[in-house]
Design an enzyme around this catalytic site. Sequence first.
Site, PDB file in Angstrom:
ATOM      1  NE  ARG A  56      -9.043 -22.500  75.424  1.00  0.00           N
ATOM      2  CZ  ARG A  56      -8.596 -22.327  74.180  1.00  0.00           C
ATOM      3  NH1 ARG A  56      -7.806 -23.221  73.664  1.00  0.00           N
ATOM      4  NH2 ARG A  56      -8.919 -21.267  73.484  1.00  0.00           N
ATOM      5  CB  CYS A  58     -18.748 -14.365  80.512  1.00  0.00           C
ATOM      6  SG  CYS A  58     -17.408 -13.964  81.614  1.00  0.00           S
ATOM      7  CB  ALA A  59     -17.792 -14.958  74.938  1.00  0.00           C
ATOM      8  CD  GLU A  85     -15.305  -4.770  76.476  1.00  0.00           C
ATOM      9  OE1 GLU A  85     -14.105  -4.794  76.805  1.00  0.00           O
ATOM     10  OE2 GLU A  85     -16.001  -5.786  76.389  1.00  0.00           O
ATOM     11  CG  HIS A  98     -13.356  -7.556  79.300  1.00  0.00           C
ATOM     12  ND1 HIS A  98     -13.288  -7.277  77.963  1.00  0.00           N
ATOM     13  CD2 HIS A  98     -12.847  -8.800  79.422  1.00  0.00           C
ATOM     14  CE1 HIS A  98     -12.759  -8.293  77.312  1.00  0.00           C
ATOM     15  NE2 HIS A  98     -12.486  -9.233  78.187  1.00  0.00           N
ATOM     16  N   GLY A 105     -13.836 -11.195  83.392  1.00  0.00           N
ATOM     17  CA  GLY A 105     -13.753 -12.661  83.293  1.00  0.00           C
ATOM     18  C   GLY A 105     -12.415 -13.244  83.692  1.00  0.00           C
ATOM     19  CB  ALA A 106      -9.167 -13.102  82.272  1.00  0.00           C
TER      20      ALA A 106
HETATM   21  P1  NAD Z   1     -12.310 -21.947  72.610  1.00  0.00           P
HETATM   22  O1  NAD Z   1     -11.679 -21.646  71.324  1.00  0.00           O
HETATM   23  O2  NAD Z   1     -11.717 -22.989  73.485  1.00  0.00           O
HETATM   24  O3  NAD Z   1     -13.841 -22.327  72.375  1.00  0.00           O
HETATM   25  C1  NAD Z   1     -14.672 -21.671  71.456  1.00  0.00           C
HETATM   26  C2  NAD Z   1     -15.695 -22.683  70.985  1.00  0.00           C
HETATM   27  O4  NAD Z   1     -16.663 -21.998  70.212  1.00  0.00           O
HETATM   28  C3  NAD Z   1     -15.113 -23.788  70.104  1.00  0.00           C
HETATM   29  O5  NAD Z   1     -15.433 -25.070  70.610  1.00  0.00           O
HETATM   30  C4  NAD Z   1     -15.771 -23.539  68.744  1.00  0.00           C
HETATM   31  O6  NAD Z   1     -16.007 -24.746  68.057  1.00  0.00           O
HETATM   32  C5  NAD Z   1     -17.051 -22.862  69.156  1.00  0.00           C
HETATM   33  N1  NAD Z   1     -17.687 -22.075  68.115  1.00  0.00           N
HETATM   34  C6  NAD Z   1     -17.105 -21.289  67.172  1.00  0.00           C
HETATM   35  N2  NAD Z   1     -18.057 -20.724  66.401  1.00  0.00           N
HETATM   36  C7  NAD Z   1     -19.260 -21.158  66.880  1.00  0.00           C
HETATM   37  C8  NAD Z   1     -20.605 -20.912  66.507  1.00  0.00           C
HETATM   38  N3  NAD Z   1     -20.912 -20.122  65.479  1.00  0.00           N
HETATM   39  N4  NAD Z   1     -21.579 -21.518  67.217  1.00  0.00           N
HETATM   40  C9  NAD Z   1     -21.272 -22.333  68.257  1.00  0.00           C
HETATM   41  N5  NAD Z   1     -20.010 -22.620  68.643  1.00  0.00           N
HETATM   42  C10 NAD Z   1     -19.024 -22.025  67.965  1.00  0.00           C
HETATM   43  O7  NAD Z   1     -12.385 -20.541  73.384  1.00  0.00           O
HETATM   44  P2  NAD Z   1     -12.492 -20.291  74.944  1.00  0.00           P
HETATM   45  O8  NAD Z   1     -11.131 -20.223  75.547  1.00  0.00           O
HETATM   46  O9  NAD Z   1     -13.504 -21.206  75.531  1.00  0.00           O
HETATM   47  O10 NAD Z   1     -13.053 -18.780  74.936  1.00  0.00           O
HETATM   48  C11 NAD Z   1     -14.400 -18.518  74.593  1.00  0.00           C
HETATM   49  C12 NAD Z   1     -14.658 -17.010  74.522  1.00  0.00           C
HETATM   50  O11 NAD Z   1     -14.424 -16.410  75.788  1.00  0.00           O
HETATM   51  C13 NAD Z   1     -13.758 -16.249  73.553  1.00  0.00           C
HETATM   52  O12 NAD Z   1     -14.538 -15.274  72.897  1.00  0.00           O
HETATM   53  C14 NAD Z   1     -12.752 -15.538  74.457  1.00  0.00           C
HETATM   54  O13 NAD Z   1     -12.230 -14.384  73.869  1.00  0.00           O
HETATM   55  C15 NAD Z   1     -13.641 -15.215  75.628  1.00  0.00           C
HETATM   56  N6  NAD Z   1     -12.956 -14.944  76.907  1.00  0.00           N
HETATM   57  C16 NAD Z   1     -13.446 -13.918  77.644  1.00  0.00           C
HETATM   58  C17 NAD Z   1     -12.883 -13.645  78.865  1.00  0.00           C
HETATM   59  C18 NAD Z   1     -13.379 -12.471  79.674  1.00  0.00           C
HETATM   60  O14 NAD Z   1     -12.593 -11.843  80.347  1.00  0.00           O
HETATM   61  N7  NAD Z   1     -14.645 -12.173  79.655  1.00  0.00           N
HETATM   62  C19 NAD Z   1     -11.828 -14.433  79.350  1.00  0.00           C
HETATM   63  C20 NAD Z   1     -11.366 -15.484  78.563  1.00  0.00           C
HETATM   64  C21 NAD Z   1     -11.957 -15.750  77.332  1.00  0.00           C
HETATM   65  C1  MLT Z   2      -9.448 -13.018  77.096  1.00  0.00           C
HETATM   66  O1  MLT Z   2      -9.878 -13.147  75.955  1.00  0.00           O
HETATM   67  O2  MLT Z   2      -8.502 -13.708  77.521  1.00  0.00           O
HETATM   68  C2  MLT Z   2     -10.110 -12.024  77.985  1.00  0.00           C
HETATM   69  O3  MLT Z   2     -10.656 -10.987  77.296  1.00  0.00           O
HETATM   70  C3  MLT Z   2      -9.324 -11.670  79.180  1.00  0.00           C
HETATM   71  C4  MLT Z   2      -8.531 -10.408  79.190  1.00  0.00           C
HETATM   72  O4  MLT Z   2      -7.435 -10.383  78.667  1.00  0.00           O
HETATM   73  O5  MLT Z   2      -8.991  -9.450  79.780  1.00  0.00           O
END
Ligand code: NAD
Ligand code: MLT
Length: 526
Positions: free
Chosen positions: A150, A229-230, A260, A278, A280-281
């Site tokens: 996503r 940012c993951a 963290e 942290h 991102g959201a």
């Molecule tokens: P998602 O599940 O939609 O996408 C993850 C993608 O990673 C998938 O398409 C999957 O096929 C791929 N993937 C899995 N293992 C892999 C690998 N070894 N190599 C390459 N690709 C691989 O998830 P998302 O909603 O896009 O979220 C992505 C990340 O962002 C998550 O770790 C989530 O926790 C994090 N996140 C962080 C914040 C923040 O506040 N910083 C906010 C939201 C999400």
């Molecule tokens: C998430 O994975 O959705 C993010 O870490 C956002 C958060 O809850 O802070």
Amino acid sequence: MKVLIADPISKQCRKTLLQLPGLEVVEETDISAADLQDLLADCEGLIVRSRTKVTRELIEAASRLRVIGRAGTGIDNIDIEAATRRGILVMNTPGENTISAAEHTFSLLLAMARNIPRAVRQVTDGGWKDRTLLGTEIFGKVLGIVGLGRIGREVAIRGKAFGMRVIGHDPFLTDQMATLVQVPLMSLENLLRQSDIVTLHVPHTPKTRHLIGETELKLCKKTVRFINCARGGLIDENALLGAIEAGRVAGAALDVFESEPPGKHPLLRRPEVIATPHLGASTREAQDKVAIRIAEQIVRFLRDGAMENPVNALGLEPEMLERLRPFRWLAERLGNLHAQLAHERLQQVTVEFRGGVLDYPTQPITAALLKGYLEKFLTDPVNYVNALFLAEHKGIQLKEVKQREHEDFANLITATFHFSDRVRTISGALLGRNNPRIVRLDNYYFDAIPEGEILICSNDDRPGIIGKIGNILGTARINIANLSMGRDHTGGRAIAILNLDQEVPEKIQSELQAVEGMLWVRRAHL
Ligand code: NAD
Ligand code: MLT
């Protein structure tokens, strides 16, 4: 019922939860793990973001807990296995903070390319520009996206809009999605060799931990910049620090850390590194959306059993749940009946689906069958969330077989239970929408109701035996509500399934067993 909100979350969450009459909502967002354990003791629901660690100890102590809601995407702060084992549903709200996370990634990308954090500091400290603030354009640069889910896909759209050349690595992307995304896909090694900026958007799992380590960093251009940012832990922080110090990586923008908050982490003292806590959201929009969504999901689960965005079960919208209800009811009773008839160690269950039942997802039906079977043996609660997991952990092999039609039944569920030296087969069917029947036991066919007090008698197929059964039950003032009989061949063996209005005492079972020609007699309660 009580739900505890344990992390800071938009007020909309509480407001939405309170729409469920009788639900009490407790908000305690700054408590120790020990206090959290005490508070959870009488809660059915728990809502967290990423701060609270929902550990095995916490889960095992929370005896009333039925659902854990993650207001966000990442679930690496929750012990999913422990929750599943206890039959606790875990759900998240994927997608509700995607745009915010993608926009934050892009903020970091631009801020890093133009040294914005340092420039701001210099001006606010009374200084002005110098040579160290010379930035780089991102137009025409190669943006390598690891993980095209996503967020990764939204980042790709923004990268293209800025005139970047976007490439990607995601071994799990379906062909259909890969075509839709329109990003050239390649191995991680190739992506690292070509990229000017690498951004990570994968979940944190044991497999992705330190996805970027010393070996990977050595493949990159010296001018490469990283964005994370993951999740902290995707990049080996020590390896990153070493590469920056050695001039092998030009910069990094980090929103997340292995631990963290990161405190006085040496990476944060490097001028090449920019960091956010942290965030991102952390937008009003995303926080309202995740708060409302998780509250709605929890209300629907506690009220109707609907499973939306489940992490450890199959998702079932309320409408599908309603349609599946009679099939699950029937399957649960087939499993339960089997558990009351057999006492050997089960090795494998094969569940065969035929006819109209195939219009529905079959896994929840198999889970219902196993729930019915396992709850007769286990002291811990068994439910639709943990039934498959518990069966697997007991070493029971599961097999689903799907066949389109059956010549006699519009829909048919057949469970074959395999033991070391024999098998038992039980089939059930729905007559109309809501009339479940047991239609087969081993090689005998019936029309029996899978409900209430049940007596099953196996005997030689000869005159007078059914009369004797009726006499014994009549004398004991036990009323027969329904009787269904099947036999293999005339004069062979027969089985009778009786639905009774009263329970059969052990003494009466022994009397029935003593009837001449009787092979075995079993009682069951469904
Ligand atoms: P998602 O599940 O939609 O996408 C993850 C993608 O990673 C998938 O398409 C999957 O096929 C791929 N993937 C899995 N293992 C892999 C690998 N070894 N190599 C390459 N690709 C691989 O998830 P998302 O909603 O896009 O979220 C992505 C990340 O962002 C998550 O770790 C989530 O926790 C994090 N996140 C962080 C914040 C923040 O506040 N910083 C906010 C939201 C999400
Ligand atoms: C998430 O994975 O959705 C993010 O870490 C956002 C958060 O809850 O802070």
